[in-house]
Design an enzyme around this catalytic site. Structure first.
Site, PDB file in Angstrom:
ATOM      1  N   CYS A  40       0.868  -1.190   0.000  1.00 29.44           N
ATOM      2  CA  CYS A  40       0.000   0.000   0.000  1.00 29.44           C
ATOM      3  C   CYS A  40       0.899   1.232   0.000  1.00 29.44           C
ATOM      4  CB  CYS A  40      -0.976  -0.019   1.183  1.00 29.44           C
ATOM      5  SG  CYS A  40      -0.196   0.020   2.805  1.00 29.44           S
ATOM      6  N   ASN A  53       2.260   1.431   4.421  1.00 35.41           N
ATOM      7  CA  ASN A  53       2.547   0.154   5.108  1.00 35.41           C
ATOM      8  C   ASN A  53       2.232   0.238   6.606  1.00 35.41           C
ATOM      9  OD1 ASN A  53       5.410  -2.079   5.645  1.00 35.41           O
ATOM     10  ND2 ASN A  53       3.310  -2.617   5.249  1.00 35.41           N
ATOM     11  N   CYS A 103      -1.469   0.796   7.425  1.00 34.44           N
ATOM     12  CA  CYS A 103      -2.919   0.529   7.551  1.00 34.44           C
ATOM     13  C   CYS A 103      -3.334  -0.700   6.749  1.00 34.44           C
ATOM     14  CB  CYS A 103      -3.740   1.740   7.098  1.00 34.44           C
ATOM     15  SG  CYS A 103      -3.421   3.249   8.057  1.00 34.44           S
ATOM     16  N   ARG A 104      -3.409  -0.572   5.429  1.00 33.08           N
ATOM     17  CA  ARG A 104      -3.998  -1.649   4.617  1.00 33.08           C
ATOM     18  C   ARG A 104      -3.094  -2.852   4.431  1.00 33.08           C
ATOM     19  NH1 ARG A 104      -5.196   2.323  -0.192  1.00 33.08           N
ATOM     20  NH2 ARG A 104      -3.273   3.129   0.721  1.00 33.08           N
ATOM     21  N   SER A 105      -1.832  -2.628   4.008  1.00 33.17           N
ATOM     22  CA  SER A 105      -1.011  -3.811   3.709  1.00 33.17           C
ATOM     23  C   SER A 105      -0.636  -4.618   4.957  1.00 33.17           C
ATOM     24  CB  SER A 105       0.210  -3.474   2.845  1.00 33.17           C
ATOM     25  OG  SER A 105       1.077  -2.563   3.466  1.00 33.17           O
ATOM     26  N   ASP A 109      -8.063   4.097   0.849  1.00 36.69           N
ATOM     27  CA  ASP A 109      -7.118   4.539   1.883  1.00 36.69           C
ATOM     28  C   ASP A 109      -7.913   5.020   3.098  1.00 36.69           C
ATOM     29  OD1 ASP A 109      -5.318   5.901   3.442  1.00 36.69           O
ATOM     30  OD2 ASP A 109      -4.400   7.014   1.799  1.00 36.69           O
TER      31      ASP A 109
HETATM   32  P1  4NP Z   1      -1.788   2.839   4.134  1.00 32.01           P
HETATM   33  O1  4NP Z   1      -2.426   4.211   4.680  1.00 32.01           O
HETATM   34  O2  4NP Z   1      -1.235   3.157   2.749  1.00 32.01           O
HETATM   35  O3  4NP Z   1      -2.963   1.897   4.053  1.00 32.01           O
HETATM   36  O4  4NP Z   1      -0.733   2.423   5.111  1.00 32.01           O
HETATM   37  C1  4NP Z   1      -1.727   5.411   4.742  1.00 32.01           C
HETATM   38  C2  4NP Z   1      -0.856   5.642   5.776  1.00 32.01           C
HETATM   39  C3  4NP Z   1      -0.178   6.853   5.847  1.00 32.01           C
HETATM   40  C4  4NP Z   1      -0.381   7.812   4.880  1.00 32.01           C
HETATM   41  C5  4NP Z   1      -1.245   7.566   3.824  1.00 32.01           C
HETATM   42  C6  4NP Z   1      -1.915   6.353   3.754  1.00 32.01           C
HETATM   43  N1  4NP Z   1       0.303   9.059   4.958  1.00 32.01           N
HETATM   44  O5  4NP Z   1       0.053   9.920   4.105  1.00 32.01           O
HETATM   45  O6  4NP Z   1       1.132   9.231   5.852  1.00 32.01           O
END
Ligand code: 4NP
Length: 164
Positions: free
Chosen positions: A11, A14, A16-18, A130
């Site tokens: 993702c 790294n 939240c989703r992955s 997201d």
């Molecule tokens: P992820 O979510 O891609 O599912 O881990 C996010 C975590 C952090 C950010 C964006 C999406 N960020 O902009 O910091």
């Protein structure tokens, strides 16, 4: 069973989703008795959160479904991941495009890259949204999507392991 298989979920951050997909598939692999044959990992296309544990909202949601992800730590995807892993599974369309660009840039295996929501029988949707800027409900929706679509991944791995 003649061959081992490996999966990395990717993702943006790294956190939240992955890692949620990593934990969900890891549990399914263990339940299927395949932990000795399947490696599961996750990574982010971005580097902001390298070394951090999953977002507390993701940890809390996963734990409410009996999936523990608190041991995971964020890392950034490495071009070599496109050669080390049999399946490189993007969480959303942007992650997919970024991974394809990385593969092209490095002359690597773009055919290993897929989008999680193209796997299995879960809700028909173009990528896992997201959840970072939203609330706990978004994390629950994300978990449900990931849980349904990783069922498709474990089914494919079972087939691979029995025919590979
Ligand atoms: P992820 O979510 O891609 O599912 O881990 C996010 C975590 C952090 C950010 C964006 C999406 N960020 O902009 O910091």
């Amino acid at each position: 069973m003649t061959q081992d298989f490996s999966v990395v979920f990717v993702c943006l951050g790294n956190i939240c989703r992955s890692p949620t997909a990593h934990g969900a598939l890891r549990n399914k692999v263990a339940t299927a008795g395949l932990s000795d044959f399947v490696t599961v990992d996750s990574a982010g296309t971005g580097s902001w959160h390298v070394g951090s544990p999953p977002d507390l909202r993701a940890q809390k949601t996963a734990s409410s479904y009996d999936v523990s992800i608190d041991d995971l730590r964020a890392r950034q995807v490495d071009p070599v991941d496109l050669t080390r892993f049999d399946y490189v599974i993007a969480m959303d369309r942007q992650n997919y495009t970024d991974l394809r660009s990385l593969a092209v840039e490095h002359g690597l295996y773009a055919d290993r890259i897929s989008l999680l929501t193209d796997w299995g029988e879960g809700e028909s949707i173009d990528g896992v949204p997201d959840p970072y800027a939203g609330g706990q409900d978004g994390f629950r929706h994300v978990f449900e999507l990931i849980d349904a679509h990783t069922d498709g991944v474990i089914d494919a791995l079972r087939t691979d392991l029995h025919t590979g």
